[in-house]
Scaffold this motif. Structure first.
Motif, mmCIF file in Angstrom:
data_model
loop_
_atom_site.group_PDB
_atom_site.id
_atom_site.type_symbol
_atom_site.label_atom_id
_atom_site.label_comp_id
_atom_site.label_asym_id
_atom_site.label_seq_id
_atom_site.Cartn_x
_atom_site.Cartn_y
_atom_site.Cartn_z
ATOM 1 N N LEU B 26 22.463 11.804 1.522
ATOM 2 C CA LEU B 26 22.977 10.158 1.238
ATOM 3 C C LEU B 26 22.423 9.386 2.648
ATOM 4 N N SER B 27 22.179 9.716 3.716
ATOM 5 C CA SER B 27 20.634 9.021 4.498
ATOM 6 C C SER B 27 19.954 9.232 3.648
ATOM 7 N N ILE B 29 19.314 8.317 1.331
ATOM 8 C CA ILE B 29 19.766 6.974 -0.450
ATOM 9 C C ILE B 29 19.624 5.651 0.298
ATOM 10 N N ALA B 30 19.701 5.383 2.435
ATOM 11 C CA ALA B 30 20.299 4.837 3.147
ATOM 12 C C ALA B 30 19.424 4.635 4.022
ATOM 13 N N PHE B 31 18.325 5.321 3.998
ATOM 14 C CA PHE B 31 17.305 4.677 5.185
ATOM 15 C C PHE B 31 15.499 4.741 4.644
ATOM 16 N N LYS B 33 14.376 3.021 2.126
ATOM 17 C CA LYS B 33 13.635 1.634 2.198
ATOM 18 C C LYS B 33 13.435 1.663 2.726
ATOM 19 N N GLU B 34 14.590 1.514 4.398
ATOM 20 C CA GLU B 34 13.530 1.335 5.318
ATOM 21 C C GLU B 34 12.050 2.122 5.809
#
Lengths: 177, 129
Positions: B26-27, B29-31, B33-34
């Motif tokens: 999950l992290s 997926i969240a990060f 792109k950064e």
């Protein structure tokens, strides 16, 4: 290898092949997202009969499934083969070094994880060669892999319990006789 | 066997690896792109011809020579604006910061577009004779 083992491997491979084919018929929201139902059979084989039969069942299943689907030696076959071998080996290895550490569920999750990792690795080296595309898709694949791995592990645990219960019943009947 | 029983049969290591994988993915997926480099680009055209292709993740000021003089383009934090232009109504400067789309300076024939050009590349659907 005993004759009986050959029959067992053939039967289990047929189960795995059936599940594999059934899974292909299911509509999937994302094309590469698979349930990995055949892994249930691999896991059961591993728990009941050990590493070599499990590996053989996986190999037979992947070969026959690709021959039937017409993707033998194609990209899908290579990914499927790599994932299958990696997950079977790692599950066997974990079961060998620490039999009590993980239950059936944990083994299934580990198998799913290594199945996905091996596929991503193969896809990167053989087909896609774009690290950012692979990195972008890795967490999504691992998330779904963990979820399907848990479900498959639960099914395997139920199946194992029932098989053991059935086995005991058969033994009891034999003892009474 | 009920679901609760199923849960009780799992070991501590099972639960740890399950939670770990869920949290990590999950992290991820969240990060992710950064972490990945932003490969969107800025295209500057002068008189219809491409003059510059610049990465958007690098802050800089570029001066573009048009038919009427210099147009100064500033890139900052994935946004673009035109600071200076020789034209008289300064519409391009009034456009301000832009993070997607385009800025056009018609008198000086300068067009600034943002984003991946391949993504929006359009081909002719059909032609009639």
């Amino acid at each position: 290898m005993q004759q009986q083992d050959k029959y067992r491997i053939a039967l289990l491979s047929a189960f795995a092949l059936g599940l594999h084919g059934f899974e292909n018929l299911l509509p999937s929201p994302i094309p590469w997202l698979r349930l990995g139902l055949a892994n249930i059979v691999t896991l059961i084989t591993l728990l009941l009969y050990g590493m070599r039969p499990a590996l053989m069942v996986t190999l037979i299943r992947v070969m026959l499934a690709s021959l039937i689907a017409g993707s033998f030696l194609g990209p899908a076959f290579i990914l499927s083969l790599g994932g299958g071998i990696a997950s079977t080996l790692i599950m066997g290895f974990v079961l060998h070094i620490a039999p009590r550490l993980f239950s059936t569920m944990g083994l299934s999750i580990i198998g799913a994880l290594f199945h996905n990792l091996a596929q991503l690795f193969l896809a990167y080296f053989l087909f896609i060669q774009r690290i950012e595309a692979i990195l972008l898709i890795t967490p999504v694949i691992i998330l779904f892999g963990t979820l399907t791995g848990t479900v498959n592990g639960a099914v395997s645990a139920l199946l194992m319990k029932n098989l053991i219960k059935y086995d005991q019943k058969v033994q009891n009947v034999n003892e009474v006789k | 066997m009920s679901l609760r029983e199923l849960f009780h049969n799992t070991t501590l290591a099972d639960r740890i690896i399950f939670s770990l994988m869920i949290v990590l993915s999950l992290s991820g997926i969240a990060f992710i792109k950064e972490i990945l480099p932003d490969n969107s680009t800025l295209h500057i055209y002068v008189d219809g011809r491409p003059a510059y292709i610049l990465p958007l993740d690098k802050n800089r000021v570029v001066s573009v020579e048009g038919p009427q003089g210099k147009t100064v383009v500033e890139i900052k934090d994935h946004q673009v604006r035109i600071i200076e232009s020789p034209c008289h109504n300064k519409l391009c400067i009034q456009t301000g910061w832009v993070s997607s789309g385009a800025i056009v300076c018609l008198p000086n024939r300068v067009v600034v577009t943002l984003g991946d050009p391949d993504k929006h590349k359009k081909t002719v659907d059909a032609t009639t004779g």
